[in-house]
Design a protein around this motif. Structure first.
Motif, PDB file in Angstrom:
ATOM      1  N   PHE A 185       3.770   1.775  -8.069  1.00  0.00           N
ATOM      2  CA  PHE A 185       4.591   1.758  -6.853  1.00  0.00           C
ATOM      3  C   PHE A 185       4.702   3.174  -6.306  1.00  0.00           C
ATOM      4  CE2 PHE A 185       6.968   1.632 -10.790  1.00  0.00           C
ATOM      5  CZ  PHE A 185       7.702   2.806 -10.738  1.00  0.00           C
ATOM      6  N   SER A 186       5.334   3.270  -5.129  1.00  0.00           N
ATOM      7  CA  SER A 186       5.486   4.586  -4.515  1.00  0.00           C
ATOM      8  C   SER A 186       6.864   5.145  -4.794  1.00  0.00           C
ATOM      9  CB  SER A 186       5.299   4.477  -3.003  1.00  0.00           C
ATOM     10  OG  SER A 186       6.405   3.791  -2.450  1.00  0.00           O
TER      11      SER A 186
ATOM     12  N   VAL B  21      -3.382   4.373  -0.886  1.00  0.00           N
ATOM     13  CA  VAL B  21      -3.588   4.104  -2.313  1.00  0.00           C
ATOM     14  C   VAL B  21      -3.133   2.677  -2.567  1.00  0.00           C
ATOM     15  CG1 VAL B  21      -2.917   4.736  -4.662  1.00  0.00           C
ATOM     16  CG2 VAL B  21      -3.233   6.524  -2.941  1.00  0.00           C
ATOM     17  N   TYR B  22      -3.980   1.893  -3.206  1.00  0.00           N
ATOM     18  CA  TYR B  22      -3.675   0.492  -3.413  1.00  0.00           C
ATOM     19  C   TYR B  22      -3.180   0.278  -4.839  1.00  0.00           C
ATOM     20  CZ  TYR B  22      -5.755   0.155   1.053  1.00  0.00           C
ATOM     21  OH  TYR B  22      -5.988   0.345   2.385  1.00  0.00           O
TER      22      TYR B  22
ATOM     23  N   GLU C 163       4.754  10.102   0.168  1.00  0.00           N
ATOM     24  CA  GLU C 163       4.921   9.190  -0.952  1.00  0.00           C
ATOM     25  C   GLU C 163       4.029   9.672  -2.077  1.00  0.00           C
ATOM     26  OE1 GLU C 163       3.844   5.335   0.585  1.00  0.00           O
ATOM     27  OE2 GLU C 163       5.922   4.859   1.053  1.00  0.00           O
ATOM     28  N   THR C 164       4.433   9.387  -3.274  1.00  0.00           N
ATOM     29  CA  THR C 164       3.585   9.724  -4.412  1.00  0.00           C
ATOM     30  C   THR C 164       3.426   8.482  -5.281  1.00  0.00           C
ATOM     31  OG1 THR C 164       3.226  11.317  -6.168  1.00  0.00           O
ATOM     32  CG2 THR C 164       5.473  10.550  -5.859  1.00  0.00           C
ATOM     33  N   VAL C 165       2.412   8.486  -6.118  1.00  0.00           N
ATOM     34  CA  VAL C 165       2.080   7.296  -6.911  1.00  0.00           C
ATOM     35  C   VAL C 165       2.746   7.396  -8.284  1.00  0.00           C
ATOM     36  CG1 VAL C 165       0.204   5.890  -7.832  1.00  0.00           C
ATOM     37  CG2 VAL C 165      -0.142   7.222  -5.734  1.00  0.00           C
TER      38      VAL C 165
ATOM     39  N   VAL D 134       0.831  -1.207   0.000  1.00  0.00           N
ATOM     40  CA  VAL D 134       0.000   0.000   0.000  1.00  0.00           C
ATOM     41  C   VAL D 134       0.874   1.269   0.000  1.00  0.00           C
ATOM     42  CG1 VAL D 134      -0.202   0.039   2.512  1.00  0.00           C
ATOM     43  CG2 VAL D 134      -1.936   1.153   1.128  1.00  0.00           C
ATOM     44  N   ILE D 135       0.419   2.265  -0.741  1.00  0.00           N
ATOM     45  CA  ILE D 135       1.121   3.543  -0.813  1.00  0.00           C
ATOM     46  C   ILE D 135       0.345   4.526   0.064  1.00  0.00           C
ATOM     47  CG2 ILE D 135       1.793   5.457  -2.340  1.00  0.00           C
ATOM     48  CD1 ILE D 135       1.657   3.320  -4.662  1.00  0.00           C
ATOM     49  N   ILE D 136       1.060   5.257   0.914  1.00  0.00           N
ATOM     50  CA  ILE D 136       0.378   6.242   1.751  1.00  0.00           C
ATOM     51  C   ILE D 136       0.729   7.626   1.224  1.00  0.00           C
ATOM     52  CG2 ILE D 136       0.028   7.132   4.078  1.00  0.00           C
ATOM     53  CD1 ILE D 136       0.757   4.395   5.137  1.00  0.00           C
ATOM     54  N   LYS D 137      -0.204   8.202   0.494  1.00  0.00           N
ATOM     55  CA  LYS D 137       0.032   9.508  -0.134  1.00  0.00           C
ATOM     56  C   LYS D 137      -0.708  10.578   0.666  1.00  0.00           C
ATOM     57  CE  LYS D 137      -1.040  12.062  -4.306  1.00  0.00           C
ATOM     58  NZ  LYS D 137      -1.902  12.083  -5.487  1.00  0.00           N
ATOM     59  N   GLY D 138       0.050  11.360   1.384  1.00  0.00           N
ATOM     60  CA  GLY D 138      -0.564  12.433   2.162  1.00  0.00           C
ATOM     61  C   GLY D 138      -1.580  11.902   3.155  1.00  0.00           C
TER      62      GLY D 138
END
Lengths: 387, 608
Positions: free
Chosen positions: B455-456, B434-435, B464-466, B426-430
């Motif tokens: 990916f992040s 985000v999966y 992190e950004t997508v 999982v990506i944690i954006k702000g």
């Protein structure tokens, strides 16, 4: 009408009570209405002039198809109005002495202050630096009773910031009461009693043969009185604003303890010197790239804001040249040997403060004396007379 | 975990608050105000409505609304009556919303009347499901407004339902308070079930750790479909008898408004995510005194990695403490807290566990010593009982009563934990999850996309950004792919950059090697043109002001920067012109009110 009066304190107390009793959303407008009522009672011409300026300054740049020329035309018109009143071309009356002679012509109450506020607003509008606001906010800014009569020349973004965060706060109110009390103490005890009564009596007791010392102390007395009076009025205004929940720019910050003339002007009548730095110094320097010219123009503007006269021109040039000298010294400073050790540095600081203090005190001779011969005589006495 | 025979503490707690808190006290201050008295009146009327529409304890009702007042009131009414709330993202596309309703097997849907997916979503409800439209609430309506106003939806229906006086006195402790779907569109959706027992235990912890009491004025503008907005906002405020402030969603332009709210409303706690702190610190011309109001106590930072540098700089600049909180949706919200006490407030860590136990284990499940890196496990009364109707995911996450967080952590000698990486994708954006699977599915649904890997990448603002890499059948612009995804996934899940590759590096099982793809993207970035020389502004300014560039920021002004006098202002002007080969006009020189202004002006000159 004197600020040191029960009458003024009545206005102050009534304004504070009505202001806080009003619904929060309209408090600034209630204050504007009180300010307008105050002006209408005590200076109806000022009420009209300020009302007209308020409408024109807000709407002209917005409604004009070419805002920039409209803004500069408006600024020139305000400057012309100010000059016309200060030069006596326009007047609303005269003040007389005991013999019936005209001492000075009377200009609309507070014009020197609100004219500069209007110019500030117009130029910040031109620069696009004003926060989002409505006409009612601008009215609240211009018709702000605490600073209407004798400054400080506070800025619109600061006012708008305070307005948008406005709330009741007991600490702020308490600080306001303290500042009002402190201001009155400065005016009454330090200014009216010490500098205007006690110090002259002490000076009168000095052996008349020590004429240089007497002339110097008289200049010192004059300077201290100006400081105590004006700083006192500023403190009353700042305290009054705090009682209403607004923080107004400080006007004095221990000016007589500064190490150079540039620092002095950043701590003496801060709101005016800051205004002139932004709207005289910066434009002059931005166009000419000459910081010396900027300093001279700024000090002349400050001088003429006080009074349109030769003695104030000389006073402005005196301070302007002082700042130029300091700027040149700054350039030369890296080539000079460094002072090492706390004793040497301490002496240097003490010497700098003493030099700046006396430079400022001696400048008061220029505006203290009624005529040019008196002024020259006072300088001659200080520099060649007996101490 | 909860004891199935135990009773929920909520009925008694809510009744006590209703009986003791002044009805005129403000509970929620947003664009409109909701007072405690009105809240409980509505809760009781909604209870009558639920009863009339057979929404009994255990029923699941999806809420999708942009109106904070509606979401919060409905949630509290559901908790009070034992109905389970499923709070959805009101901005979710129709497809995502429909999948969520199906996954929740919802008994009801309460959705904004103007929601573009409202009609379609109604058809997805199970037979006999309760459908209710939510309408904007206006305090004052004119005659025409009253005539045209909705008479059937919420809140109009309230007047047809008298306040229920016989609310359930008891509810089982394991009654589901809400379900939050952390992944709604994959084939294996995970709906985190939180029981009354979990929720109450955790709020009790939060209120104790943060010192919330009836004088608490909490500003939390995080989305209500995330646990950090839902629990750390209205639920904490309600159970402490305090007030919640929600000045609308955060934006950079709104920093000034945020400062106004903090001062005017005497905010005591700001609950936010690291991204917001980064934006305030880096981009906003923020007032250094914005937290020095005399009332403000501290900032709660959650839902994402708080960079140590940002943490230190922010506290130093604004003179306030940041409490860094670690937790998951599966633990209601938090678990470990770096602050507010001095012992746990250690930079670069997530502090210490409160009211729960922690372990760090290796791949084999063996406990590791301090300093060693392993997976962080949690156990406590706030840990979820499982994922809704997803035994496989539940048994993978919960083993022997321990929640496997998927985060790699280490513990120092003082007992403070630090997160060093993540096992999960999982990506944690702000602060928002985000999966990658969801983004991959959206990209692959484009007819020209052969394969996609998401990916992040590290980001100084978002944490992190997508980013995504794709292989294509025929060439197509990445912008077209982003447009394609826009209708399929939430805006925060859209990739910030898409790179087209001829083929993917793959591992033995044929899966794309994400680390190799990341390296490729980072290398491509490093070969991009050098940053613009406007960044030189701070170095040049530091030289002119005789200070350190580290002490300067976009918010530096002549008033708050030693050495920036009118003389230095001209030195700066001349130095910028010499160094960057530009000519500043008089208006530019006069407009240089802050270094942010200077940077903007210089950038404009360089671009011209």
């Amino acid at each position: 009408m004197s600020v040191v009066s029960l009458y003024w304190l009545g206005w102050l107390a009534g304004t504070v009570a009505l202001f806080w009793a009003a619904p929060s959303r309209v408090r600034h407008l209630v204050l504007a209405a009180i300010s307008l009522a105050f002006l209408t009672v005590h200076a109806p011409v000022s009420a009209v002039v300020l009302s007209v300026l308020a409408v024109l300054c807000f709407w002209l740049p917005r409604l004009s198809p070419r805002p920039a020329p409209a803004i500069f035309a408006m600024v020139l018109a305000i400057v012309a109005l100010l000059v016309a009143y200060k030069a006596g071309i326009l007047t609303i009356g005269a003040a007389f002495d005991d013999t019936g002679a005209v001492v000075r012509l009377v200009m609309p109450l507070g014009l020197s202050y609100y004219a500069f506020r209007c110019i500030h607003y117009l130029l910040e509008h031109y620069k696009g630096a004003l926060p989002p606001h409505r006409f009612s906010d601008f009215i609240g800014y211009l018709f702000f009773l605490p600073t209407l009569l004798a400054g400080p020349i506070h800025r619109f973004p600061d006012y708008q910031h305070d307005l948008s965060q406005h709330r009741w706060d007991a600490d702020t109110f308490s600080r306001g009461l303290e500042r009002v009390l402190y201001g009155y103490a400065q005016i009454v005890i330090l200014g009216n009693w010490f500098a205007s009564t006690k110090l002259p009596a002490l000076i009168a007791g000095i052996d008349p043969s020590r004429e240089a010392l007497i002339a110097y102390l008289d200049a010192l007395r004059f300077g201290l009185n100006v400081y105590f009076q004006f700083a006192g009025y500023s403190n009353v205004a700042i305290g009054f604003a705090l009682l209403l929940g607004f923080s107004v720019i400080e006007n004095f910050d221990w000016p007589f303890l500064r190490r150079n003339i540039s620092e002095f002007w950043r701590s003496w009548h801060i709101s005016l010197s800051g205004w002139c730095r932004a709207y005289v110094y910066m434009p002059v320097v931005a166009v000419t790239r000459n910081v010396q010219l900027g300093a001279l123009a700024t000090m002349l503007a400050i001088a003429l804001w006080h009074e349109l006269s030769l003695r104030y021109v000389l006073w402005g040039l005196y301070h302007g040249l002082g700042i130029v000298a300091w700027q040149l010294f700054q350039r030369a400073k890296p080539a000079l040997p460094m002072l090492r050790g706390p004793v040497a540095q301490g002496l240097a600081v003490g010497g700098s403060v003493a030099l700046t203090f006396n430079f400022v005190i001696l400048s008061f001779v220029l505006i203290k004396e009624a005529t040019m011969p008196d002024m020259l005589r006072a300088y001659a006495t200080i520099f060649t007379g007996t101490w | 975990m909860t004891d199935s025979d135990a009773l929920s503490p909520f009925p008694a707690a809510l009744d006590r608050i209703e009986a003791t808190v002044d009805p005129q006290r403000i509970f929620l201050q947003g664009e409109q105000v909701l007072r405690y008295g009105d809240l409980f009146d509505r809760v009781r009327r909604l209870a009558s409505f639920f009863r009339a529409r057979n929404l009994a304890p255990g029923a699941r009702v999806v809420i999708a609304s942009r109106d904070d007042r509606h979401v919060i009131t409905l949630l509290i009414a559901m908790i009070r009556t034992g109905v389970t709330a499923v709070v959805a993202d009101p901005a979710a596309p129709a497809d995502e919303l429909n999948k969520l309703i199906r996954a929740a097997d919802a008994h009801g849907l309460m959705i904004d009347a103007g929601h573009p997916a409202a009609a379609e979503a109604r058809d997805v409800l199970r037979d006999g499901g309760v459908f209710l439209t939510l309408h904007p609430e206006e305090e004052r309506r004119g005659l025409l407004g009253r005539l045209l106003a909705d008479k059937t939806g919420y809140p109009a229906l309230l007047k047809d339902h008298a306040p229920a006086r016989d609310l359930p006195g008891t509810l089982p402790d394991d009654t589901r308070a809400y379900i939050l779907f952390t992944s709604g569109t994959t084939s294996n959706p995970k709906g985190v079930e939180i029981t009354h027992g979990n929720l109450f235990a955790h709020i009790s912890t939060l209120n104790r750790v943060y010192g919330y009491d009836p004088n608490a004025r909490i500003l939390n503008q995080l989305p209500l479909h995330h646990t950090d907005g839902l629990v750390e906002g209205p639920m904490c405020a309600l159970l402490s008898g305090g007030t919640l402030y929600r000045p609308g969603p955060f934006s950079i332009q709104q920093i000034g408004t945020l400062a106004d709210w903090i001062a005017r409303h005497r905010i005591t706690h700001l609950v936010t995510v690291p991204t917001v702190l980064a934006l305030i610190e880096r981009l906003g011309d923020a007032d250094r005194a914005m937290f020095r109001t005399g009332d403000f106590r501290f900032i709660v930072s959650l839902a994402g990695y708080l960079d140590e540098g940002l943490w230190r700089r922010f506290e130093d600049r604004f003179g306030t403490r940041i409490v860094n909180v670690y937790g998951l949706t599966e633990t209601v919200s938090g678990s470990l807290y770096a602050g507010p006490d001095d012992a746990s407030h250690r930079y670069g860590t997530i502090g210490k566990p409160v009211d729960c136990e922690c372990r760090i284990v290796d791949e084999a499940g063996n406990d590791l010593s301090p300093g060693q890196v392993g997976e962080l496990l949690l156990r406590g009364p706030h840990v979820m009982p499982g994922y809704f109707r997803n035994l496989e995911a539940t048994t993978e996450a919960l083993r022997d009563g321990w929640l496997h967080t998927g985060d790699l952590a280490t513990m120092d000698d003082t007992g403070c934990y630090a997160i060093v990486g993540r096992k999960k994708s999982v990506i944690i954006k702000g602060g928002i999850n985000v999966y990658p699977e969801k983004v991959n599915a959206a990209l692959k649904s484009h007819p020209e996309v052969v394969d996609a890997a998401t990916f992040s990448l590290p980001d100084p603002v978002w944490g992190e950004t997508v980013a995504a890499c794709v292989t294509l059948r025929t060439p197509i612009a990445p912008s077209a792919l982003i447009e394609h995804c826009r209708s399929l996934i939430a805006p925060e899940s859209l990739p910030a950059e898409i790179h087209v590759l001829p083929e993917f590096p793959r591992g033995p099982a044929g899966k794309p090697v994400l680390n190799a793809l990341k390296s490729h993207v980072l290398k491509a970035r490093s070969q991009a043109p050098a940053p613009d020389p406007a960044a030189e502004v701070y170095v040049i300014a530091a030289r002119c002001f005789k200070t350190s560039a580290a002490d300067l920021s976009p918010a530096s002004t002549p008033e708050n920067t030693a050495g920036w006098d009118s003389y230095a202002h001209m030195e700066l002007t001349n130095a910028l012109e010499c160094a960057l080969g530009i000519r500043l006009a008089p208006k530019d020189i006069m407009s240089m009110g802050s270094l942010g202004d200077v940077e903007r002006i210089v950038r404009g000159k360089l671009a011209a």
